[in-house]
Enzyme design. Structure first.
Site, mmCIF file in Angstrom:
data_model
loop_
_atom_site.group_PDB
_atom_site.id
_atom_site.type_symbol
_atom_site.label_atom_id
_atom_site.label_comp_id
_atom_site.label_asym_id
_atom_site.label_seq_id
_atom_site.Cartn_x
_atom_site.Cartn_y
_atom_site.Cartn_z
ATOM 1 N N ASN A 19 8.770 -1.535 -4.613
ATOM 2 C CA ASN A 19 8.107 -0.244 -4.801
ATOM 3 C C ASN A 19 7.798 0.336 -3.435
ATOM 4 O O ASN A 19 6.749 0.089 -2.870
ATOM 5 C CB ASN A 19 6.813 -0.406 -5.610
ATOM 6 C CG ASN A 19 5.993 0.872 -5.624
ATOM 7 O OD1 ASN A 19 6.521 1.951 -5.402
ATOM 8 N ND2 ASN A 19 4.702 0.753 -5.858
ATOM 9 N N CYS B 19 5.466 -5.431 1.898
ATOM 10 C CA CYS B 19 5.619 -4.003 1.632
ATOM 11 C C CYS B 19 5.060 -3.152 2.776
ATOM 12 O O CYS B 19 5.612 -3.159 3.864
ATOM 13 C CB CYS B 19 5.005 -3.667 0.281
ATOM 14 S SG CYS B 19 5.468 -2.038 -0.342
ATOM 15 N N GLY C 224 0.820 -1.202 0.000
ATOM 16 C CA GLY C 224 0.000 0.000 0.000
ATOM 17 C C GLY C 224 0.859 1.258 0.000
ATOM 18 O O GLY C 224 2.085 1.192 0.104
ATOM 19 N N GLU D 265 4.891 -11.573 -5.182
ATOM 20 C CA GLU D 265 3.761 -11.902 -6.065
ATOM 21 C C GLU D 265 3.857 -11.248 -7.427
ATOM 22 O O GLU D 265 2.969 -11.395 -8.263
ATOM 23 C CB GLU D 265 2.459 -11.433 -5.389
ATOM 24 C CG GLU D 265 2.072 -9.981 -5.617
ATOM 25 C CD GLU D 265 2.978 -8.955 -4.965
ATOM 26 O OE1 GLU D 265 2.923 -7.768 -5.340
ATOM 27 O OE2 GLU D 265 3.761 -9.337 -4.069
ATOM 28 N N HIS E 220 8.251 -7.614 -3.308
ATOM 29 C CA HIS E 220 6.988 -8.159 -3.823
ATOM 30 C C HIS E 220 7.184 -9.558 -4.413
ATOM 31 O O HIS E 220 7.534 -9.702 -5.581
ATOM 32 C CB HIS E 220 6.409 -7.232 -4.894
ATOM 33 C CG HIS E 220 5.878 -5.954 -4.345
ATOM 34 N ND1 HIS E 220 4.574 -5.794 -3.956
ATOM 35 C CD2 HIS E 220 6.492 -4.773 -4.080
ATOM 36 C CE1 HIS E 220 4.391 -4.569 -3.492
ATOM 37 N NE2 HIS E 220 5.550 -3.930 -3.556
#
Length: 365
Positions: free
Chosen positions: A293, A251, A223, A338, A336
């Site tokens: 990210n 994250c 998020g 995924e 990440h």
């Protein structure tokens, strides 16, 4: 073609051509080093409040398609690139980048020296800016607003309002509560593919509703925004941690769980955004290439060793990339596992989460 511009808070002005919608947008300006995956970037809620500069020089060459969206809409505030492809070519393409940005009302800018912009952000740190097309020039008031801009209330802006249930795509083994702090759809897909029925839940769901709901594990999603401003969520996580239920955080989920056990977070100079970050698993003494990210990081030295240990570090800057609880079936990662389009080196972490739920179920029988 219409001109478009990027004005940074330090007064630097970039001139290029307009792509997508016309208008003006104030945002935090960040860069992503991925050579592919621009569709996933556009639809990743973690980019809420940010305009993204893609460092790879050609963007849009394979178009976009409905299957690869990571959420229900485009979340970036603006999109910046060296060259925007006008004629995409891919058998899965059903729309062009320009058409998609127009539909979503996103201001785009092409034709600038993205290497120069990236160097500015690397040297000076992430900076606010105004992205605007010709005819929408900012006045002094807007420039002052840009300089004072801060991404706030991000999780509230991106989370869903009602729970959504997704059935397992193989034989069902577990039920998972997935807290949506800005979730990417592929987290849900990875769990469903491993025999989990997934209930995506609003970020502020009462933890007791999860504990009483018959779930076998809790997933904390990625998020946007400053993790420390989510005080209500952090308090809710303390309840879930104390329950002994298996928890896996990614994250922002990683950062929020770290705060819930008493660790600290910090804002990074320019963050990690790309698909080739080397991360070392300290227990396995093995390095993986990861997609990342994030603009905030957990302060590794602030993790209480009596509660948890730092499990992963970033090889580039030694920042904390994961923690593992010592006395509970809980682990998190900053990157990440995924991710699409890749790399997929760390998808085994979902298997690890399923194994924790297997063990918990087996011990309860």
């Amino acid at each position: 073609m219409k001109k478009a511009y990027l004005l940074l808070a330090d007064g630097t002005l970039f001139e290029g051509v307009s792509v997508g919608a016309e208008g003006a947008s104030i945002a935090e300006i960040v860069f992503n080093t991925g050579m592919a995956g621009y569709q996933e970037v556009l639809t990743d809620p973690s980019y809420y409040g940010q305009s993204v500069c893609m460092t790879y020089p050609l963007i849009g060459n394979y178009g976009l398609n409905a299957d690869d969206f990571e959420s229900r809409k485009c979340w970036v505030s603006g999109f910046i690139m060296r060259e925007a492809c006008d004629y995409p070519s891919n058998w899965r393409c059903d729309r062009s980048l320009d058409a998609y940005l127009k539909k979503e009302g996103i201001v785009g800018l092409a034709g600038i020296d993205t290497r120069r912009l990236t160097r500015i952000l690397r040297n000076s740190g992430v900076m606010n800016g105004i992205l605007y097309s010709e005819g929408h020039e900012p006045d002094e008031a807007m420039i002052e607003q840009m300089k004072a801009y801060k991404v706030t209330g991000a999780v509230k802006a991106v989370t869903i309002s009602e729970p959504q249930v997704y059935p397992a795509t193989t034989e069902q083994k577990h039920r998972v509560a997935l807290l949506d702090f800005g979730v990417k759809r592929n987290i849900q897909r990875e769990l469903c593919a491993r025999g989990c029925e997934v209930t995506v839940m609003p970020a502020y769901t009462d933890p007791q509703a999860i504990l009483d709901g018959g779930y076998d594990g809790v997933m904390l999603s990625n998020g946007p925004g400053d993790p420390s401003e989510n005080t209500e969520i952090i308090e809710n996580l303390k309840v879930l941690i104390g329950s002994g239920m298996p928890i896996f955080g990614i994250c922002l989920g990683h950062q929020l769980l770290a705060l819930a056990i008493g660790a600290q977070t910090r804002k990074m100079k320019f963050g990690h955004r790309g698909v080739n970050h080397p991360v070392k698993d300290l227990a396995k003494d093995r390095t993986y290439i990861t997609s990342q990210n994030h603009g905030y990081a957990v302060v590794g030295d602030s993790v209480n060793p009596e509660i948890a240990r730092v499990s992963h570090i970033n090889i580039n800057d030694n920042s904390c990339e994961g923690i593992e609880h010592i006395n509970a079936p809980i682990f998190t990662v900053q990157y990440h596992p995924e991710v699409k389009p890749g790399p997929q080196d760390t998808a085994y972490l979902f298997d690890q989460f399923v194994s924790l739920m297997d063990e918990k179920k087996g011990g309860a029988q």
